[in-house]
Design a protein around this motif. Structure first.
Motif, PDB file in Angstrom:
ATOM      1  N   TYR A  21       0.842  -1.184   0.000  1.00 31.40           N
ATOM      2  CA  TYR A  21       0.000   0.000   0.000  1.00 31.40           C
ATOM      3  C   TYR A  21       0.882   1.241   0.000  1.00 31.40           C
ATOM      4  O   TYR A  21       1.964   1.247   0.589  1.00 31.40           O
ATOM      5  CB  TYR A  21      -0.887   0.053   1.243  1.00 31.40           C
ATOM      6  CG  TYR A  21      -1.912  -1.040   1.385  1.00 31.40           C
ATOM      7  CD1 TYR A  21      -2.053  -2.064   0.449  1.00 31.40           C
ATOM      8  CD2 TYR A  21      -2.747  -1.058   2.485  1.00 31.40           C
ATOM      9  CE1 TYR A  21      -3.005  -3.056   0.603  1.00 31.40           C
ATOM     10  CE2 TYR A  21      -3.702  -2.052   2.652  1.00 31.40           C
ATOM     11  CZ  TYR A  21      -3.828  -3.048   1.710  1.00 31.40           C
ATOM     12  OH  TYR A  21      -4.769  -4.024   1.880  1.00 31.40           O
ATOM     13  N   ILE A  22       0.403   2.290  -0.641  1.00 35.04           N
ATOM     14  CA  ILE A  22       1.065   3.589  -0.576  1.00 35.04           C
ATOM     15  C   ILE A  22       0.013   4.660  -0.315  1.00 35.04           C
ATOM     16  O   ILE A  22      -1.168   4.469  -0.602  1.00 35.04           O
ATOM     17  CB  ILE A  22       1.848   3.934  -1.863  1.00 35.04           C
ATOM     18  CG1 ILE A  22       0.937   3.998  -3.084  1.00 35.04           C
ATOM     19  CG2 ILE A  22       3.001   2.953  -2.083  1.00 35.04           C
ATOM     20  CD1 ILE A  22       1.609   4.544  -4.339  1.00 35.04           C
ATOM     21  N   ILE A  23       0.474   5.763   0.227  1.00 34.77           N
ATOM     22  CA  ILE A  23      -0.392   6.916   0.456  1.00 34.77           C
ATOM     23  C   ILE A  23       0.006   7.996  -0.538  1.00 34.77           C
ATOM     24  O   ILE A  23       1.194   8.297  -0.688  1.00 34.77           O
ATOM     25  CB  ILE A  23      -0.218   7.454   1.895  1.00 34.77           C
ATOM     26  CG1 ILE A  23      -0.610   6.398   2.928  1.00 34.77           C
ATOM     27  CG2 ILE A  23      -1.031   8.741   2.083  1.00 34.77           C
ATOM     28  CD1 ILE A  23      -0.218   6.754   4.361  1.00 34.77           C
ATOM     29  N   ILE A  24      -0.996   8.558  -1.205  1.00 28.57           N
ATOM     30  CA  ILE A  24      -0.794   9.725  -2.059  1.00 28.57           C
ATOM     31  C   ILE A  24      -1.897  10.703  -1.709  1.00 28.57           C
ATOM     32  O   ILE A  24      -3.087  10.394  -1.866  1.00 28.57           O
ATOM     33  CB  ILE A  24      -0.837   9.387  -3.562  1.00 28.57           C
ATOM     34  CG1 ILE A  24       0.236   8.366  -3.922  1.00 28.57           C
ATOM     35  CG2 ILE A  24      -0.677  10.668  -4.397  1.00 28.57           C
ATOM     36  CD1 ILE A  24       0.149   7.842  -5.341  1.00 28.57           C
ATOM     37  N   ASP A  25      -1.505  11.857  -1.200  1.00 31.02           N
ATOM     38  CA  ASP A  25      -2.470  12.898  -0.827  1.00 31.02           C
ATOM     39  C   ASP A  25      -3.589  12.365   0.059  1.00 31.02           C
ATOM     40  O   ASP A  25      -4.763  12.606  -0.193  1.00 31.02           O
ATOM     41  CB  ASP A  25      -3.058  13.559  -2.072  1.00 31.02           C
ATOM     42  CG  ASP A  25      -2.022  14.331  -2.867  1.00 31.02           C
ATOM     43  OD1 ASP A  25      -0.947  14.646  -2.307  1.00 31.02           O
ATOM     44  OD2 ASP A  25      -2.277  14.601  -4.045  1.00 31.02           O
ATOM     45  N   LYS A  56       7.236  11.976  -3.771  1.00 32.76           N
ATOM     46  CA  LYS A  56       7.907  11.277  -4.870  1.00 32.76           C
ATOM     47  C   LYS A  56       6.973  11.123  -6.068  1.00 32.76           C
ATOM     48  O   LYS A  56       7.386  11.258  -7.213  1.00 32.76           O
ATOM     49  CB  LYS A  56       8.428   9.926  -4.421  1.00 32.76           C
ATOM     50  CG  LYS A  56       9.611  10.058  -3.497  1.00 32.76           C
ATOM     51  CD  LYS A  56      10.214   8.724  -3.176  1.00 32.76           C
ATOM     52  CE  LYS A  56      11.279   8.909  -2.144  1.00 32.76           C
ATOM     53  NZ  LYS A  56      12.572   8.476  -2.508  1.00 32.76           N
ATOM     54  N   PHE A  57       5.708  10.813  -5.800  1.00 36.74           N
ATOM     55  CA  PHE A  57       4.748  10.660  -6.894  1.00 36.74           C
ATOM     56  C   PHE A  57       4.646  11.944  -7.707  1.00 36.74           C
ATOM     57  O   PHE A  57       4.749  11.926  -8.931  1.00 36.74           O
ATOM     58  CB  PHE A  57       3.371  10.253  -6.347  1.00 36.74           C
ATOM     59  CG  PHE A  57       2.338  10.087  -7.427  1.00 36.74           C
ATOM     60  CD1 PHE A  57       2.211   8.880  -8.091  1.00 36.74           C
ATOM     61  CD2 PHE A  57       1.517  11.148  -7.794  1.00 36.74           C
ATOM     62  CE1 PHE A  57       1.268   8.726  -9.109  1.00 36.74           C
ATOM     63  CE2 PHE A  57       0.576  10.998  -8.802  1.00 36.74           C
ATOM     64  CZ  PHE A  57       0.453   9.785  -9.459  1.00 36.74           C
ATOM     65  N   TRP A  58       4.422  13.065  -7.025  1.00 33.36           N
ATOM     66  CA  TRP A  58       4.215  14.328  -7.732  1.00 33.36           C
ATOM     67  C   TRP A  58       5.494  14.847  -8.392  1.00 33.36           C
ATOM     68  O   TRP A  58       5.422  15.654  -9.315  1.00 33.36           O
ATOM     69  CB  TRP A  58       3.597  15.376  -6.811  1.00 33.36           C
ATOM     70  CG  TRP A  58       2.186  15.012  -6.448  1.00 33.36           C
ATOM     71  CD1 TRP A  58       1.707  14.734  -5.213  1.00 33.36           C
ATOM     72  CD2 TRP A  58       1.080  14.851  -7.345  1.00 33.36           C
ATOM     73  NE1 TRP A  58       0.369  14.406  -5.283  1.00 33.36           N
ATOM     74  CE2 TRP A  58      -0.035  14.473  -6.576  1.00 33.36           C
ATOM     75  CE3 TRP A  58       0.928  14.974  -8.723  1.00 33.36           C
ATOM     76  CZ2 TRP A  58      -1.290  14.232  -7.132  1.00 33.36           C
ATOM     77  CZ3 TRP A  58      -0.323  14.736  -9.279  1.00 33.36           C
ATOM     78  CH2 TRP A  58      -1.417  14.378  -8.493  1.00 33.36           C
ATOM     79  N   ASN A  59       6.653  14.379  -7.959  1.00 31.63           N
ATOM     80  CA  ASN A  59       7.900  14.760  -8.633  1.00 31.63           C
ATOM     81  C   ASN A  59       7.975  14.182 -10.045  1.00 31.63           C
ATOM     82  O   ASN A  59       8.655  14.733 -10.904  1.00 31.63           O
ATOM     83  CB  ASN A  59       9.122  14.283  -7.845  1.00 31.63           C
ATOM     84  CG  ASN A  59       9.428  15.169  -6.665  1.00 31.63           C
ATOM     85  OD1 ASN A  59       9.033  16.320  -6.607  1.00 31.63           O
ATOM     86  ND2 ASN A  59      10.147  14.627  -5.694  1.00 31.63           N
ATOM     87  N   TYR A  60       7.303  13.062 -10.280  1.00 30.50           N
ATOM     88  CA  TYR A  60       7.437  12.352 -11.556  1.00 30.50           C
ATOM     89  C   TYR A  60       6.143  12.180 -12.347  1.00 30.50           C
ATOM     90  O   TYR A  60       6.174  11.712 -13.480  1.00 30.50           O
ATOM     91  CB  TYR A  60       8.055  10.963 -11.318  1.00 30.50           C
ATOM     92  CG  TYR A  60       9.432  11.058 -10.721  1.00 30.50           C
ATOM     93  CD1 TYR A  60      10.529  11.367 -11.510  1.00 30.50           C
ATOM     94  CD2 TYR A  60       9.628  10.868  -9.364  1.00 30.50           C
ATOM     95  CE1 TYR A  60      11.794  11.468 -10.963  1.00 30.50           C
ATOM     96  CE2 TYR A  60      10.895  10.971  -8.806  1.00 30.50           C
ATOM     97  CZ  TYR A  60      11.969  11.275  -9.612  1.00 30.50           C
ATOM     98  OH  TYR A  60      13.219  11.390  -9.058  1.00 30.50           O
ATOM     99  N   HIS A  61       5.005  12.512 -11.742  1.00 26.74           N
ATOM    100  CA  HIS A  61       3.721  12.281 -12.401  1.00 26.74           C
ATOM    101  C   HIS A  61       2.869  13.540 -12.387  1.00 26.74           C
ATOM    102  O   HIS A  61       3.052  14.411 -11.551  1.00 26.74           O
ATOM    103  CB  HIS A  61       2.946  11.166 -11.682  1.00 26.74           C
ATOM    104  CG  HIS A  61       3.688   9.878 -11.591  1.00 26.74           C
ATOM    105  ND1 HIS A  61       4.586   9.611 -10.592  1.00 26.74           N
ATOM    106  CD2 HIS A  61       3.664   8.783 -12.365  1.00 26.74           C
ATOM    107  CE1 HIS A  61       5.090   8.409 -10.758  1.00 26.74           C
ATOM    108  NE2 HIS A  61       4.552   7.874 -11.832  1.00 26.74           N
TER     109      HIS A  61
END
Length: 84
Positions: A21-25, A56-61
């Protein structure tokens, strides 16, 4: 199915046997079945499994990527602010 998770609960899901699992926002995503599909490989997802991966997600997506996969991978939200 939408469920409420704590950051501590998400942190226990950091390998394939327990689910990844990961958390994004403040939303929780189960990326276990997405590992082999990830364009940059599984290594990156394995590093952030069980953690808040927002930065990390928003740095690349961009937002389009999240919209594309959100319906399939989102399993819930974080009930308290993530401090992982």
């Amino acid at each position: 199915m939408s469920k409420t998770f704590t950051p501590a609960n998400v942190s226990t899901h950091k390998d394939a046997s327990n689910g990844m699992y990961i958390i994004i926002d403040e939303n929780v995503y189960d990326v276990t079945g997405f590992i082999d599909e990830h364009p940059d490989g599984s290594k990156i997802l394995k590093r952030v499994a069980g953690k808040d991966a927002s930065k990390k997600f928003w740095n690349y997506h961009n937002e389009g990527v999240l919209k594309k996969y959100s319906e399939r991978l989102r399993i819930g939200s974080v009930g308290e602010k993530a401090k992982l």
